[in-house]
Design a protein around this motif. Sequence first.
Motif, short mmCIF file in Angstrom:
data_model
loop_
_atom_site.label_atom_id
_atom_site.label_comp_id
_atom_site.label_asym_id
_atom_site.label_seq_id
_atom_site.Cartn_x
_atom_site.Cartn_y
_atom_site.Cartn_z
N GLY A 334 -5.59 -27.44 -27.71
CA GLY A 334 -5.19 -27.09 -28.77
C GLY A 334 -5.98 -27.08 -29.68
N LEU A 335 -6.84 -27.25 -30.09
CA LEU A 335 -7.52 -27.16 -31.53
C LEU A 335 -7.67 -26.05 -32.76
N GLU A 336 -7.21 -26.29 -33.95
CA GLU A 336 -7.32 -25.89 -34.77
C GLU A 336 -7.47 -24.20 -34.20
N GLU A 337 -9.04 -24.60 -34.44
CA GLU A 337 -9.34 -23.10 -34.89
C GLU A 337 -8.93 -22.53 -33.65
N PRO A 338 -9.17 -20.97 -33.84
CA PRO A 338 -8.68 -19.94 -33.10
C PRO A 338 -9.73 -19.76 -32.24
N LEU A 339 -10.03 -18.47 -31.21
CA LEU A 339 -11.10 -18.64 -30.56
C LEU A 339 -11.98 -17.37 -31.36
N VAL A 340 -11.12 -16.42 -32.19
CA VAL A 340 -11.56 -15.25 -32.84
C VAL A 340 -11.54 -15.97 -34.40
N HIS A 341 -12.97 -16.77 -34.88
CA HIS A 341 -13.18 -16.96 -36.26
C HIS A 341 -12.68 -16.14 -37.76
#
Lengths: 452, 676
Positions: A334-341
């Motif tokens: 559940g990191l904030e960073e999405p898989l596609v930057h």
Amino acid sequence: MEFQAVVMAAGGGSRMTDLTSSIPKPLLPVGNRPLLWYPLNLLERAGFEEVIVITRKEIQKMLNLDTKMKLDFVYISDNVDMGTADSLRHIHQKIKTDVLVLSCDLITDVDLYKVVDLFRTHDATLSMLMKKAHEPTEVAPGQKGKKKPVEQRDFIGVDDTGKRLLFMANEADLDEELVIKRSILQKHPRMHIRTGLMDAHLYCLKKYVVDFLVENRTITSLRSELIPHLVRKQFSVPTSLQQGVDNKDEGRKKKEQASLDIYSFIKEDNSLLKPAPDNSCWNDHRGDMNETLHEGKVRCYVHIMKEGLCCRVNTLALYIEANRQVPKLLLNLGLEEPLVHGTAQITDRGMVGSDSIIGSSTQIGEKTSIKHSIIGSACTIKDKVKITNCIIMNSVTIEEGCCLQGSVICNNAVIEKGADIKDCLIGSDQRLETKAKHVNEVIVGTEQLMEI
Amino acid sequence: MAARGSAKRGAGAGGARGSEPQEEPPPPLQAVLVADSFNRRFFPISKDRPRALLPMANVAMIDYTLEFLTATGVEETFVFCCWKSAEIKEHLQRSKWCRHTSPNTVRFVTSDLYRSLGDVLRDVDAKSLVRSDFILVTGDVVSNLNVSRALEEHKLRRKMEKNVSVMTMIFKESSPGHHARCKEDDIVIAMDSATNRVLHYQRTQGLKRFRFPMSLFQNSIENVEVRHDLLDCHISICSPQVSSAHQRILNSIGVASLILGNQIHMHVTTEEYGAHICNLLMYEAVCSDIIRRWVYPLTPEMNFTDDKNQSYTHSKHNIYRGVDVSLGHGSMLKENVLIGQGTVIGSNCSIMNSVIGQNCRIGNEVMLDGAFLWDGVHIADNVQIQHSVICDEVEVKEKVKLKPHCVLSSQVVVGPDITLSEGTVISLHPPDEEEEDDDQFSDDSGVNKEESKVKLKGTSISGSMLLGRPAMLSEEESESDSDLSMGSEEPDSRAASPQLDDIKVFQNEVLGTLQRGEEENISCDNLVLEINSLKYAYNISLSEMMQVLSKVILEFPLQQLDANLDSQNYFSALLPLLKNWTPLFKNYIKRSSDHLNALFAIEEFFLEHDSLCTSIAKVLMTFYQLEILEEDVILNWFSLRDTSDKGKQLRKNQRLQKFIQWLEEAEEESSDGDQD
């Protein structure tokens, strides 16, 4: 503070030199993060605030981690070859409590409490983590068709509950027979002997084990020397008890030896805690009226993961496997960073598979499809490129019409128009010519081609 | 009791039938009961009475076994007798098993030729007695098991895996240190926990370390479980082919059975009782278990044998009294006591944990603790007996004290006023001459050989067959890394005698294996595997292995030639065998000490067979030519000084000397060649 965490990140990655010759192992990108990030994240999730990281100087310089924990870097000079036990001995002055040692190449979603709770409930000397090793589904580049080297299997004996570690041996140390001492079976009449378990190299150790290491300079490795030693010592009698009617001279000699015995390092609990186990109604065995904790002062436990992710990145095949598994793990965290930057520029979004990761500032051209792949930052991928099952590191340029399958492409590589690459490892700064065709090759360094 | 027994029977049969409703009813369940142990663990008691008839809580052992079989639903039992077969037959004919109403038909098969369990099974096959899966037990099993579940499992396995599973062994769970676990029969098992398959079976025999061949772990078996908490009940469910081809696996489970495509499985019971009385220790343990009602419903007051002399009343603290028992004033039956019909006990006696047979006379002020008195025993005043077995019609005179673990075999008279030290065995039978392992029986101890009742004063024989449990149990506590030497922990001779037995049995088994190999043309590799597993089963060391193997092979032609022993014939018969089995030798002869051991065995053989002496040179020559033995070792052996006179004689044999001379020359030549 109950535990001090120590991450071992000084190893060279000697089993995957094709990769680590250009990038140090702790910095290898897995899911666009350096490998070292994963153990640190595991510790952070478990609530650690401080971590000791044993590493080499140049690694720390290149390291760029976003973590809230306080990292205490300890350096090991480049030209000394130190084993894991040596490293732990090196920092022994910093160790004030029990320690949690883990290797920088561990990627797992295990609940760390499960290992630590074993350690706590049984007042154990050692608790460790294992997982059933899975067969690598795909063969590493340059290895297809080659016979896999027969690995030396480990034999792990656990008791009926599957937690107590009773026996440990490696095939290399055994002749044609597996020998089990009667005294072990007397206490634990049912022993399950498991093969095909992978040691995650995550150990909870009592403080006195570190003290013991400091005195015993002959032990250099945790995994191959210290741990088997502890497992064996569970069922032997302390030398101090063995001396009986020896005459004085011998007694003195034995005392000197005894200082190297693990038992002499075991410290009694402070007076408040000591009666606690005796007064509780809980015990860890049944069928007799013995002490709360099963006899023997050294106790080793193991948590064997039944499901979940746990892999060690120490070969090329495992590196590829880890990259395949990581998108799932990152989603679960559940990191904030999405898989596609956010800064990536993608022309046809629909062509990028949902399990792919794309780093920052990467440009992807028209009609380019990306499936099951991880692409680093600042890459340039032109039009009509097909990328399947690939790991592409940073600043890689891929020109029009290329087709890449199951390959690993390291930093700054350039792949010119129309190249067709399958199951290859392309090293850093390599340039592949137009319409080059490579299958199952390792292309690294100064044009040196590995034999296939 | 009767109601309960029949209910159980009904359930067992019903269960078996219920499992396959569409098919025709399964054939009646059969059992093979081997009423002989083929060893001498109960000597000298077994000299007077076969083991199967020894009384356990005043009932013959075989009755327990038959009751177990009947209760579990067996409808036809074949009783195989060898030693004292007439007595066993007579006993059974008088019992309820031979009445018309018995649901279990008992049939006898007797032969004096049986030497091992293997022989019996070969006979079962030869006479084609069994039609379907059957239960195999020995006549000394006490159990209240219901095997129907194990039987169903067995049948299911046979259906699923197309008859690869030939046998299901039944074990009882009992942790180390349990009193019914005796060291002699202690086992370690490696099993596949997913399928319950037995992978390795080893008797522990006081070993400090257990060795498991790596081949166990090579297979696709993920989880091999090593178990040391099992008691072998010596009850197994066998398929008919167990008797046809692979009898030997009964004793040697392991690699052999796997290779031959057969598997052995196991069934573990936790609740029920099952024990095999293999020695006096187990006798004591099981007897007290019966009295303490662990084998319910087989308790004394149930009178399951339906014998009118065996009716008991049960009162608290497990006191059982027969009819017409009289107890003198002030005598105390403390706990766990069984007293047979017609026994008279004097005054002020104290009796606990004991079994007293029928028509015994016990005087005043007698103290019995853990005593097992059979029928018609006379005990005078002021006698103290602890943990001992007193057989039929023994007379113990005044003020005799028996320390623990004494055995008085039948009709012995002891006393008055002596103390027998711990572990004394007294018998009217002289120790057998042919029994080399009983050599500590002293001749000058005045054993009276007359069969009539004679007063024996302090006749004492320190035997090899004693009750000695306390010593065994205390042994394990002092384990350490440095492994204290074994010798100091086993002061008595108990450990030695079973091993001697084992070597003999092992030799027989090897012989049988080779015979079968010869008949069925089994390849040497498979023979090696079978012999290896035998080796594990009997814990044979490599040097013993070598001697046994050489001896067996050398003796092999003797059986074929029978009477006309002639060195020419002998050699011509031996030669093809040696050629065939060369790989066998090579597998075991590796170090130079093995070579020497083989040579010693050869020497011993030719010393025993004088008439064949002339062929020794030829035999050695063959061994040399087949590259089994090396010349250095042969020369080395030949030049050994410290041999017996006979050995010297042998070495003077002309042909042998010629051969040696030839070897020496050959060696010189070859060494010359090396120098050039």
